[in-house]
Every structure is written in C-alpha cells, then in structure tokens.
Enzyme design. Sequence first.
Site, PDB file in Angstrom:
ATOM      1  N   ASP A  55       5.204   3.848 -18.056  1.00 20.11           N
ATOM      2  CA  ASP A  55       6.126   3.958 -19.184  1.00 20.11           C
ATOM      3  C   ASP A  55       6.379   5.414 -19.572  1.00 20.11           C
ATOM      4  OD1 ASP A  55       6.555   1.284 -19.426  1.00 20.11           O
ATOM      5  OD2 ASP A  55       5.304   0.982 -21.192  1.00 20.11           O
ATOM      6  N   ASP A  83      -5.362  -6.540 -26.498  1.00 18.33           N
ATOM      7  CA  ASP A  83      -6.482  -7.041 -25.697  1.00 18.33           C
ATOM      8  C   ASP A  83      -7.336  -8.020 -26.491  1.00 18.33           C
ATOM      9  OD1 ASP A  83      -7.320  -5.049 -27.421  1.00 18.33           O
ATOM     10  OD2 ASP A  83      -8.006  -3.699 -25.853  1.00 18.33           O
TER      11      ASP A  83
END
Length: 539
Positions: free
Chosen positions: A135, A288
């Site tokens: 990214d 996460d």
Amino acid sequence: MAETTQILLPESFQGGRGDFTEQIWLIWELIKAPLIVPVLRLMVYISLAMSLMLFFERLYMGIVIILVKLFWKKPEKRYKYEPIQDDLELGSSNFPHVLIQIPMFNEREVYKISIGAACGLSWPADRLVIQVLDDSTDPVIKQMVEQECLRWASKGINITYQIRETRGGYKAGALKEGLKRSYVKHCEYVAIFDADFRPEPDYLRRAIPFLVHNPDIALVQARWRFVNADECLLTRMQEMSLDYHFTVEQEVGSATHAFFGFNGTAGVWRIAAINEAGGWKDRTTVEDMDLAVRASLRGWKFVYLGDLQVKSELPSTFKAFRFQQHRWSCGPANLFRKMVMEIVRNKKVKFWKKVYVIYSFFFVRKIIAHMVTFFFYCVVLPLTILVPEVYVPIWGAVYIPSIITILNSVGTPRSIHLLFYWILFENVMSLHRTKATLIGLLEAGRANEWVVTEKLGDALKNKAAADKKAGGKIPKIRLRCKFGDRINTLELGFAAFLFLCGCYDFVHGKNNYFIYLFLQTFSFLITGIGYVGTIIPSS
C-alpha cells in the site's frame, strides 16, 4: 455588586482580598472539607478496587502459568500432531496449499528482510503462494519492492506483487483484498507476516500440522523475538512488557480456553475460519483482535506455540512507540465497546469462556491495567499529599503494586536489574495509554487513527559497521529530529504537577512519598522532552 460579594463570602475571605495567594488558599480551605475530601476519598476507594482486580488477575495468571509449565501437556500432546513428511512417491501432494501474505506500507528499510524470509520457507514451491500487499504511497519504494518480487520470481518462487488504488481499510483492507484474488482460491491456510518479521525456514512445517490434523483449530500463533532488544533502554523496556504478554498471557489463554488475541502477524489462519467469522473488518485499529474474537465466538480454537519464535523489530524511537501504543490501547477499548453485548448474547461459547473474554481479556487487561496505573500512582496518590485528611493504606500504596510488578517481571528474567526503570517508564506510558483507552471507549476523534510503526531494519547496524570500518571505532548513533517535534506537553505538565507535590511532601508530608514523586518527575521530564528515543547500540 460589591455589597453582594460581601454578603456571599465569609468575613475571613473578605479581609484577604488584597492578597491573591491568600485568596486562593482561603478558597481551597472553603471547598476542601465539603467537596475535595469526599471526592478524593471516593477516588482512592475506586483506585484500590481496580488495584485489587489487577492483583487477583496477575495472581491467577501466575498460578495458572506455573501449573501449565509443571503439569499441562505441550500443544503437541494436547492436540493431534504429526509432522508432514516428504514422500518421494507422492511428491508434494500431501502438503496443503499455503498462502503467505506480507502487508507493507513504505517499508524502505525492511522489505527485503520479510520477502527474503518468506521465500526461504521450507515448503514445496508448488504448494506455496507468496503475496506482497503493498500500500506504499512512495513510487520509488513501490518500484524497489516490485523489483525485489521479480527477482525472487525469476528464481522459481511463486510470488506476486499486489497493489491497490486506495488504502481503504488499511492493513485489514489489504489482507481482505488479497484473499479475493483468484490465484489464491485453492489455498487452505494463510500465514501473515508484517514487513519486519523474519520466520525461520521450518516455520510452516512446525505450525501447519496443528491445522491439518485438528479441524476445530483456526489459528496457530508463534512468539515474537526481538532482534533489536539490546539497542537502547527504550527497546529493553518494551521487551519486558511484551515478554510478559507472550510468556504468560498468550500461554494461559491457549492452555485454559484455547483463546487469545491474534497478534496480527507471525500466525497461520485456516482461511475457512476467517470466512466463517465474517472476514477482515476495519471498524477498529485492531483488526487482528477483532477477527480473533469473532472466530472464537463461533467455536474455533487457537493454539499458541511459545517455542516457535519469529524474529521482529521493536520501535527504536519514542515517537514511533507512542503511535504504536495509541493504536494498541485505543483499538481494544473501542472493540470492547462494539462487541461486549455480542459476546454476552452468544450461545455457542460456554459461560466461563465469556467471563474470561469480557472480564479478564478485555476489562482488566485492556482497560483497568492502564487506568489504575495512571489514576492511582500519577494522580490520586500525589493529590492525597495535598489533602492529608485522605488516607491511603500501605497495602494499596506499596505492597499490592510491588507484588504486581514482581509478577509482571517473570517474562524477562534477564532484565530483572532494570525493573526499577521499567516501573517508572510504565507509569509514564500509562498516561498515554489511558488517554488512548478513553478515546477508544468514547469513540472520540482519534479512535480510528492508523499510523504505521516506523521500522529501521538493519539500517543502523549497517551504518555502524560502515563507520567502524572507516573510523576504527563503534560510534553512538542518534536519530535526530527537530526539538519542537520531540516535545510532549502533556508529559511536561505532569512532570510539573508531580514536582510540586513532591516538594510539598518533602516539607509537610510524613510518608516520604517525595522520593517516588521526584523520580517519577524525572521520568515524565525526559519523555516530555523526547530523549527516550536515543539509539545507543550495545557493545
């Protein structure tokens, strides 16, 4: 108006109107007994209650980890485990297809490290897909990463360089987008490594068998090891905090409830479990942990392997560390706000597991642990010096925190001599973590702020080696930045507050708290002027 003032205020106050200092003192005396004392006494009771909650949590964890180490079977014995053997006749057909995802964002210093480590994994090449999810916004870095992928691809490695048009969803968005690609549909498992992580070649061979032979296991998590732990005092302090997390918290959660928070990297997921849990979500900065809680609520089990270790890097500058801690403190609190009722209403999970997740995992460790450290030791205790009518029992001020500190130190016995510095450092960081926790709970402005932790890789080591070769000695390497960028006004404000309380206790106090207050003042001061991030390599 003057006559009205004379009617409302006591005569003693009117007599001292000419002296501003005396007026302030008289106002203080006027409101202390009816307002300050009851409020401060209530704050003491709340702080003591939170201290006891944290104490019993740490005591419970300590007892369980002793039982785990002495009597619990190792994961290889608790679950069905059989290494996947190479077979000349079957070739690689008995190895499952595994996807490796490496999310990146402008990782100039470390991109070669993670890509090289992933390409060096001991796994059949036709059963491994490596996906670099870049990214990056810097076109030069993007070109460098792409060239590195092409270099490994020319050696026969199945590696793909993947970019997105936007950074929507940050890391969660990149991981989610990567799983949608048609060339990974045949993969059963996905291993995730951040850009500074360096798995050993046998990583997959040790982790994957748990998933292959136990269909109810969704995640196998490895332990982090830090290549730059000895770089400076800041990294040593971080190692002490994180080692307790891995040595105790993760181990206890895995052994007792088959649940713990995924650490975002150095873990292998069953892709079917990710999909069943609803996939990656970007509603918080701890995507996460979000995925781990949702998967656990659907009955999936997690396994933590403490002896399977992956090398990684700790933030070397205080600025980078602060950003990381904001995300790690704000995210869990925000996720707790969003998921607490979902956990309560869940019918697939046993009652005691829900109690563990809500009370122990979230409330005590992610909220109370930060707040009690800051409010009790940096606010309430100093204020009781100015208000001697409020008493703090010695067991709450000294004994309980001492035991908690000793229990926290078991993760890093090699740094036991740094325990005193670690206490002062954690108290300073509790200010930053408490602020981030409140932002997460209230879902305030910076609740979803995502700043990628700066990584230096081998840059410092390589520079030191080059300078040593050129000059014949090892230099001290310092990361320089503008003085204004280093200033942290909130820490400096608390340094002034604690210094004043310490001076008052030195003159008027009876408990000798000024020793602690002056030391804590110095700790807030050096963090306030940003000198914690100095890099001093070990000899």
